[in-house]
Design an enzyme around this catalytic site. Structure first.
Site, short mmCIF file in Angstrom:
data_model
loop_
_atom_site.label_atom_id
_atom_site.label_comp_id
_atom_site.label_asym_id
_atom_site.label_seq_id
_atom_site.Cartn_x
_atom_site.Cartn_y
_atom_site.Cartn_z
N SER A 65 0.70 -1.14 -0.04
CA SER A 65 0.10 -0.01 0.01
C SER A 65 0.73 1.25 0.13
CB SER A 65 -0.96 0.19 1.32
OG SER A 65 -1.59 -1.20 1.40
N1 SAH Z 1 -0.56 -5.01 3.75
C1 SAH Z 1 0.17 -5.58 2.63
C2 SAH Z 1 -0.75 -5.21 1.42
C3 SAH Z 1 -1.67 -6.05 1.13
S1 SAH Z 1 -2.29 -6.21 -0.63
C4 SAH Z 1 1.73 -4.66 2.76
O1 SAH Z 1 1.78 -4.15 3.92
O2 SAH Z 1 2.31 -5.16 1.70
C5 SAH Z 1 -3.71 -7.35 0.00
C6 SAH Z 1 -3.44 -8.85 0.11
O3 SAH Z 1 -4.36 -9.25 0.56
C7 SAH Z 1 -2.98 -9.54 -1.11
O4 SAH Z 1 -1.58 -9.86 -0.90
C8 SAH Z 1 -3.96 -10.49 -1.34
O5 SAH Z 1 -3.37 -12.03 -1.66
C9 SAH Z 1 -4.31 -10.77 0.15
N2 SAH Z 1 -5.76 -11.21 0.29
C10 SAH Z 1 -6.94 -11.21 -0.36
N3 SAH Z 1 -7.60 -11.90 0.06
C11 SAH Z 1 -7.55 -12.42 1.29
C12 SAH Z 1 -7.95 -13.39 2.28
N4 SAH Z 1 -9.22 -13.55 2.24
N5 SAH Z 1 -7.24 -13.67 3.13
C13 SAH Z 1 -5.96 -13.29 3.41
N6 SAH Z 1 -5.26 -12.64 2.28
C14 SAH Z 1 -6.09 -12.08 1.43
#
Ligand code: SAH
Length: 223
Positions: A65
């Site tokens: 993000s």
């Molecule tokens: N917080 C992260 C950015 C997240 S991007 C950072 O600091 O880099 C969103 C992430 O959520 C992606 O990696 C995606 O694979 C994950 N995601 C999507 N749906 C999900 C779920 N149901 N459970 C766990 N992770 C999930």
């Protein structure tokens, strides 16, 4: 004299221009953002862009993000040392590292096994031993370590997953982007003795939360 660390000037500029000037005032949050080496969490081809005012691709369907969004969510979560925090969407592990840097014990859930493995190894290498990365559908939370003082969902959801509300401690805060696949609004849901109260924060754009209480898995095969 304090040793020079790589990208320290970039990080200081990021904190002043992107965060403090946009209304992040909690010094503990600003210091955590100053401490965590964001460039360690981006793919090598983006190394020189690690401190830009934008999200960056991290492989799979994930993004790390934008720094401001990480700070705004952390700020809204009011994390205290010793808190138990659940993060849904580990991605690169950067948000988890910022939470750990505030003294929290962090449980972070990632559905993509490759991202989960990479983040786990990266966090261990950088010394964030108080983060546990678990490969699972985070829309169902992680009941094993509940209740949590804060829950941060870093993927967009059509609704507040009921399991997350259940796993929130009384007095706890859930920060989650709610909306459609294009645009969402960050919500801060507080659980008190007398019930649930919700405050709308800013507009945002996250990748989708895919799972039981997010968007259906079948719509996102292979992502
Ligand atoms: N917080 C992260 C950015 C997240 S991007 C950072 O600091 O880099 C969103 C992430 O959520 C992606 O990696 C995606 O694979 C994950 N995601 C999507 N749906 C999900 C779920 N149901 N459970 C766990 N992770 C999930």
């Amino acid at each position: 004299m304090k040793p020079w660390t790589p990208f320290e000037a970039e990080r200081r500029r990021m904190v002043e221009i992107q965060l403090r000037h946009r209304g992040i005032h909690d010094e503990r949050v600003l210091e955590a953002m100053l401490r965590v080496p964001r460039h360690e969490f981006v793919p090598p081809e983006f190394l020189e862009r690690a401190y830009e005012d934008r999200p960056l691709p991290i492989g799979g369907a994930g993004t790390i993000s934008q720094p401001y969004m990480v700070a705004a969510m952390t700020d809204a979560a009011h994390v205290e040392p010793g808190d138990r925090v659940l993060e849904v969407g580990t991605g690169s592990g950067y948000q988890a590292a910022v939470l750990a840097s505030l003294g929290a014990t962090v449980y972070s859930l990632e559905r993509n096994a490759q991202l989960a493995d990479a983040a786990r190894a990266r966090l261990a290498r950088l010394g964030y031993g108080q983060v546990e990365v678990i490969c699972a559908d985070g829309s169902q939370g992680y009941a094993l370590a509940a209740p949590y003082n804060s829950i941060l969902v870093t993927a967009a959801s059509p609704r507040v997953p009921p399991a997350l509300l259940e796993q929130l401690a009384e007095g706890g805060r859930l920060i989650i982007p709610i909306g459609d696949l294009q645009v969402q609004r960050l919500e801060r849901v507080e659980k008190t003795a007398s019930g649930i109260s919700t405050r709308m924060l800013e507009a945002c754009q996250f990748v989708p939360l895919i799972g039981k209480y997010g968007w259906p898995e079948e719509d996102f095969r292979g992502r």
